[in-house]
Design an enzyme around this catalytic site. Sequence first.
Site, PDB file in Angstrom:
ATOM      1  N   ARG A  78      24.545  47.031  44.814  1.00 51.49           N
ATOM      2  CA  ARG A  78      24.007  45.987  43.922  1.00 51.49           C
ATOM      3  C   ARG A  78      22.564  45.674  44.297  1.00 51.49           C
ATOM      4  NH1 ARG A  78      27.541  40.911  44.376  1.00 51.49           N
ATOM      5  NH2 ARG A  78      28.993  42.136  43.116  1.00 51.49           N
ATOM      6  N   ARG A 147      22.483  34.588  47.288  1.00 49.95           N
ATOM      7  CA  ARG A 147      22.554  35.768  46.429  1.00 49.95           C
ATOM      8  C   ARG A 147      21.313  35.820  45.530  1.00 49.95           C
ATOM      9  NH1 ARG A 147      27.949  37.638  45.991  1.00 49.95           N
ATOM     10  NH2 ARG A 147      28.957  37.369  48.027  1.00 49.95           N
ATOM     11  N   LYS A 231      29.127  32.793  50.261  1.00 48.29           N
ATOM     12  CA  LYS A 231      27.966  33.077  49.418  1.00 48.29           C
ATOM     13  C   LYS A 231      27.350  31.781  48.907  1.00 48.29           C
ATOM     14  CE  LYS A 231      31.224  34.006  45.683  1.00 48.29           C
ATOM     15  NZ  LYS A 231      31.823  35.076  44.880  1.00 48.29           N
ATOM     16  N   LYS A 233      24.644  30.464  45.829  1.00 46.98           N
ATOM     17  CA  LYS A 233      24.000  30.909  44.595  1.00 46.98           C
ATOM     18  C   LYS A 233      22.975  29.885  44.110  1.00 46.98           C
ATOM     19  CE  LYS A 233      27.930  33.729  43.188  1.00 46.98           C
ATOM     20  NZ  LYS A 233      28.965  33.999  42.172  1.00 46.98           N
ATOM     21  N   CYS A 454      34.116  41.067  33.493  1.00 44.79           N
ATOM     22  CA  CYS A 454      33.799  41.668  34.789  1.00 44.79           C
ATOM     23  C   CYS A 454      34.280  43.123  34.801  1.00 44.79           C
ATOM     24  CB  CYS A 454      34.469  40.872  35.908  1.00 44.79           C
ATOM     25  SG  CYS A 454      36.270  41.060  35.927  1.00 44.79           S
ATOM     26  N   CYS A 460      37.382  47.402  41.249  1.00 46.06           N
ATOM     27  CA  CYS A 460      37.389  46.148  42.006  1.00 46.06           C
ATOM     28  C   CYS A 460      38.737  45.961  42.695  1.00 46.06           C
ATOM     29  CB  CYS A 460      37.102  44.955  41.095  1.00 46.06           C
ATOM     30  SG  CYS A 460      37.148  43.383  42.001  1.00 46.06           S
ATOM     31  N   CYS A 499      40.666  38.885  37.660  1.00 47.31           N
ATOM     32  CA  CYS A 499      41.245  38.084  38.740  1.00 47.31           C
ATOM     33  C   CYS A 499      40.647  36.683  38.646  1.00 47.31           C
ATOM     34  CB  CYS A 499      40.967  38.725  40.101  1.00 47.31           C
ATOM     35  SG  CYS A 499      39.399  38.244  40.864  1.00 47.31           S
ATOM     36  N   CYS A 503      33.979  36.089  38.224  1.00 49.30           N
ATOM     37  CA  CYS A 503      32.654  36.720  38.220  1.00 49.30           C
ATOM     38  C   CYS A 503      31.963  36.686  36.855  1.00 49.30           C
ATOM     39  CB  CYS A 503      32.756  38.154  38.723  1.00 49.30           C
ATOM     40  SG  CYS A 503      33.167  38.249  40.486  1.00 49.30           S
TER      41      CYS A 503
END
Length: 596
Positions: A78, A147, A231, A233, A454, A460, A499, A503
């Site tokens: 990424r 991120r 994370k 953001k 996603c 994934c 899930c 995302c």
Amino acid sequence: MVQSAPPPAVETRKPSKVEGLKERSNFLREPVATELLQDTNHFSEDAVQILKFHGSYQQDNRDNRAKGQEKDYQMMLRTRNPGGFVPPELYLTLDKLADEYGNHTIRATTRQGFQLHGILKKNLKPSIAAIVQSMGSTLGACGDVNRNVMAPPAPFKNRRDYQYAWEYAENIAQLLTPQTGAYYEIWLDGEKAISAEENPEVVAARQKNGTGTIVHDNPEPIYGTHYMPRKFKVSVTVPGDNSIDLYSQDLTLVVITNKKGELKGFNVFAGGGLGRTHNKEETFARTADPIGYVQKEDVYDLVKAIVATQRDYGDRTDRRHARLKYLIHDWGVDKFRTKVEEYFGKPVEPFKKLIKFRYHDFLGWHEQGDGKLFLGVSIDNGRVKDEGDFKLKTALREIVEKYNLPIHLTPHQNALLCNIAPEHKEEIEAILNRNGVVTDLEKIDSLERFSMACPALPTCGLAVTESERAIPSFLQRIRALLDKVGLPNEHFVTRMTGCPNGCARPYMAELGFVGSAPLSYQVWLGGCPNQTRLAQPYTEKMHVDDLETFLEPIFVLFKKSRKKKESFGDFCARVGFDAIRSFSENYQPGVEAGNG
């Protein structure tokens, strides 16, 4: 359903395994550096956790795995692109890497970066090196750090507020970039490569202490040895522009200018986050709270103060409870603000009044304000590919090569081709049309235009069901159902994930599908078109075969009882789930569908 349980008593709690891995990693070097040299087709679980900080996830292509066989290991890589900016040389490098080492596709992410899929372990180092040498980076695109910093993608050259948003997105990305030398040592043999010089103001701000924000005598002055609990953001935007889903971020800055258009400071939101876990009621989606206002001279100090508060008080025992949203939920906004002020060294000023936020996708042709144009190209679920007569990958490569255009990625997984000379407009449209790429917005179904999904299966590891591969058929079925009940022109924000991690930000959608079991989804309703209100869970499990029978009564009630120009999400939030359930339970197909 979305209430947090109090965390266990702190003194009895041990740090999670990942905290130990970070401590032993020698600032993100090991065991990645050692295992990269080993002739194996995959990394160990410990290395995988540290590898994330370098911008890569190890994945298993479940489509290619037979029972009893070893996993089909491959890497996802990424990029980190503050504000979604992708220079032409970087785009062409990614296009080449996708063919040379990847699965021949590039995927725009929901955080304005690109992902490459299908890279083998042995090709990871040359891939990252090529990206860095083309003015890109993958450092901090994943892992327990800040991120990719988001900003509105539209390249309006005559809007100073937008220019401030891009400038500060870039500067805050620099401020919060990991400082360890591990990245360049491992992937570029110690060369720092060609990269833009850092802003001296940002360098000074990173080292400035005074109030406990800095970890002294440490290679990571802001993060320290253990980096962040999870994370983090960040986004920067302008009043009225919610293209970046600001309420879903840990930290959002909103540009505040004076009447002359000069930058004065920023409104600050904090505590958004969407990741959750099914059947774990202590995990939940949450929208950000207004925290206050900061003068432009103090913005880096306040960002550091918020980061330091999360760094020092975020939960390092339970990773499901480790995001900033849980700290603010548990403490309350006032206690959080008070602690931030201790690190900041002075009070946070009151929040400034803002205009209403609107969602913008910037598709189609627009003027930049400097005599040039930009074109927003719709990309289904961000997947840049060639498939049959549809050759988006070929078209974008030809356009970027021929006209040397930068791309701005949008938070909705689309691409803006920027700096287009007006005389090249027809040529660019011809290239796209020749390759089967639709540029006429009238020909893009509005349900598709405002949808996101996603990647989910097959790559994934968290996915329990399909998402990117399922949503096209879902949208076709929803469109047919809307036609059936007499709502042919209706559209709303639809988002799907495989899930509950969220995302594609389904919890901010008007209609959200969240994978809950194979071929089944939790359904969320009641978000709004501008993504300023959280949706709520309406049902725990809807099988894919039940989509029509599930949605038909809801759409019929919407048609019968909506207010003038009321959106689907606003309608669901207004009438409430009890009324929707009551109508659905008594609904008789064929009796009400056609005559609502």
